[in-house]
Design an enzyme around this catalytic site. Structure first.
Site, PDB file in Angstrom:
ATOM      1  N   ASP A  69       0.809  -1.220   0.000  1.00  0.00           N
ATOM      2  CA  ASP A  69       0.000   0.000   0.000  1.00  0.00           C
ATOM      3  C   ASP A  69       0.845   1.274   0.000  1.00  0.00           C
ATOM      4  O   ASP A  69       2.006   1.265   0.387  1.00  0.00           O
ATOM      5  CB  ASP A  69      -0.879   0.034   1.267  1.00  0.00           C
ATOM      6  CG  ASP A  69      -2.006  -0.981   1.219  1.00  0.00           C
ATOM      7  OD1 ASP A  69      -2.039  -1.809   0.294  1.00  0.00           O
ATOM      8  OD2 ASP A  69      -2.860  -0.938   2.130  1.00  0.00           O
ATOM      9  N   HIS A 120      -6.425   2.909  -3.799  1.00  0.00           N
ATOM     10  CA  HIS A 120      -6.244   3.170  -2.358  1.00  0.00           C
ATOM     11  C   HIS A 120      -6.663   4.610  -2.037  1.00  0.00           C
ATOM     12  O   HIS A 120      -6.008   5.274  -1.245  1.00  0.00           O
ATOM     13  CB  HIS A 120      -4.788   2.904  -1.990  1.00  0.00           C
ATOM     14  CG  HIS A 120      -4.528   2.716  -0.522  1.00  0.00           C
ATOM     15  ND1 HIS A 120      -5.381   2.049   0.328  1.00  0.00           N
ATOM     16  CD2 HIS A 120      -3.482   3.111   0.265  1.00  0.00           C
ATOM     17  CE1 HIS A 120      -4.880   2.044   1.557  1.00  0.00           C
ATOM     18  NE2 HIS A 120      -3.740   2.685   1.548  1.00  0.00           N
ATOM     19  N   HIS A 124      -5.819   9.460   0.427  1.00  0.00           N
ATOM     20  CA  HIS A 124      -5.464   8.684   1.620  1.00  0.00           C
ATOM     21  C   HIS A 124      -5.843   9.400   2.925  1.00  0.00           C
ATOM     22  O   HIS A 124      -4.988   9.684   3.782  1.00  0.00           O
ATOM     23  CB  HIS A 124      -3.957   8.371   1.614  1.00  0.00           C
ATOM     24  CG  HIS A 124      -3.603   7.179   2.461  1.00  0.00           C
ATOM     25  ND1 HIS A 124      -3.355   7.260   3.811  1.00  0.00           N
ATOM     26  CD2 HIS A 124      -3.481   5.871   2.161  1.00  0.00           C
ATOM     27  CE1 HIS A 124      -3.075   6.059   4.296  1.00  0.00           C
ATOM     28  NE2 HIS A 124      -3.153   5.198   3.310  1.00  0.00           N
ATOM     29  N   HIS A 216       3.774  -2.091   3.211  1.00  0.00           N
ATOM     30  CA  HIS A 216       3.672  -0.697   2.782  1.00  0.00           C
ATOM     31  C   HIS A 216       4.970  -0.268   2.116  1.00  0.00           C
ATOM     32  O   HIS A 216       6.005  -0.897   2.298  1.00  0.00           O
ATOM     33  CB  HIS A 216       3.414   0.227   3.978  1.00  0.00           C
ATOM     34  CG  HIS A 216       2.105  -0.017   4.657  1.00  0.00           C
ATOM     35  ND1 HIS A 216       1.945  -0.989   5.610  1.00  0.00           N
ATOM     36  CD2 HIS A 216       0.900   0.576   4.512  1.00  0.00           C
ATOM     37  CE1 HIS A 216       0.680  -0.987   6.032  1.00  0.00           C
ATOM     38  NE2 HIS A 216       0.027  -0.048   5.376  1.00  0.00           N
TER      39      HIS A 216
HETATM   40 ZN   LIG Z   1      -2.539   3.217   3.204  1.00  0.00          ZN
END
Ligand SMILES: [Zn+2]
Length: 253
Positions: A69, A120, A124, A216
């Site tokens: 991510d 995503h 964010h 991540h």
């Molecule tokens: Zn994230």
């Protein structure tokens, strides 16, 4: 409407009735009784009250789905791609729309190297997505789609909310766009201050065939996140796991 919503509202109505009938302690209890459960629906990956969330996939082999991510980032994405290439691993990158706008070439490169791309959100909004109303939730989904379309990078109809926190309006918005919500089976909390070996120990407890693993890239802890990913890929190789991108029909809630 999801059936749990009238149940939760009924608890609050009961509390008001109890307060009016001079049972203040019982009113207090009834008012807050459903709240821990409701809180868990927002934050727990395996909770399904806000709609179906993919948390694993069906496979007879030692395979996992690695998901990464928060990219793309010019400082981290090339190094992450090199790590994946070195391990013969495929992954799905859940990208942030605003960063795709800034670095469309990285989105194209992710796809060109055989990896998947999911949505995503546009910006964010980690702390406020849980309270976003339908208009803002749609803006976050569609803004990321627009950025991906402009980048010319092929992407899948997969969505992951920031920090995995949902809101009650998300499921119908995704359904009307033919998109699926993908969360995870295991994570190491590699985004915080946790040291990479500790993050590896945490995620390895959830590694099994069909697991969806969360990692991540980028951000203030970029070097720790990259080290974690390297440890994770080594661990998966040692344990005989392949990192694959599952077919749509194999996804499970
Ligand atoms: Zn994230």
């Amino acid at each position: 409407m999801r059936p749990w919503i009238p149940v939760a509202v009924s608890f609050k109505a009961c509390a008001v009735a109890l307060a009016f009938s001079h049972h203040p302690a019982a009113a207090l209890l009834a008012f807050f009784a459903p709240d821990p459960w409701i809180f868990m629906q927002f934050v727990l990956a395996r909770s399904q009250a806000f709609g179906p969330a993919v948390t694993r996939f069906a496979t007879p082999r030692r395979e996992v789905w690695l998901t990464i991510d928060d990219g793309p980032h010019p400082e981290s994405t090339p190094a992450v791609l090199e790590l994946l290439r070195g391990h013969g691993a495929r992954a799905t990158f859940f990208l942030v729309g605003e960063q795709v706008r800034s670095h469309p070439e990285l989105a194209r490169r992710i796809a060109a190297e055989g990896h998947g791309i999911g949505n995503h959100t546009l910006s964010h909004p980690a702390w406020s997505f849980w309270s976003a109303l339908p208009g803002r939730t749609a803006h976050e989904i569609d803004g990321c789609v627009a950025a991906l379309l402009l980048s010319n990078a092929p992407f899948q109809r997969l969505f992951r909310p920031p920090v995995g926190v949902r809101n009650p309006f998300l499921d119908p918005l995704l359904a009307s766009r033919g998109m699926r919500l993908v969360l995870w089976s295991a994570r190491g909390f590699d985004g915080g201050r946790r040291r990479p070996p500790a993050a590896l120990r945490a995620i390895s407890r959830g590694i099994r065939p069909g697991a969806i693993l969360l990692a991540h890239e980028g951000g203030p802890g970029a070097s720790r996140r990259r080290e974690f990913l390297a440890l994770l890929l080594d661990h998966l190789s040692r344990e005989g796991y392949s990192c694959v991108i599952p077919e749509d029909g194999d996804l499970r809630c």
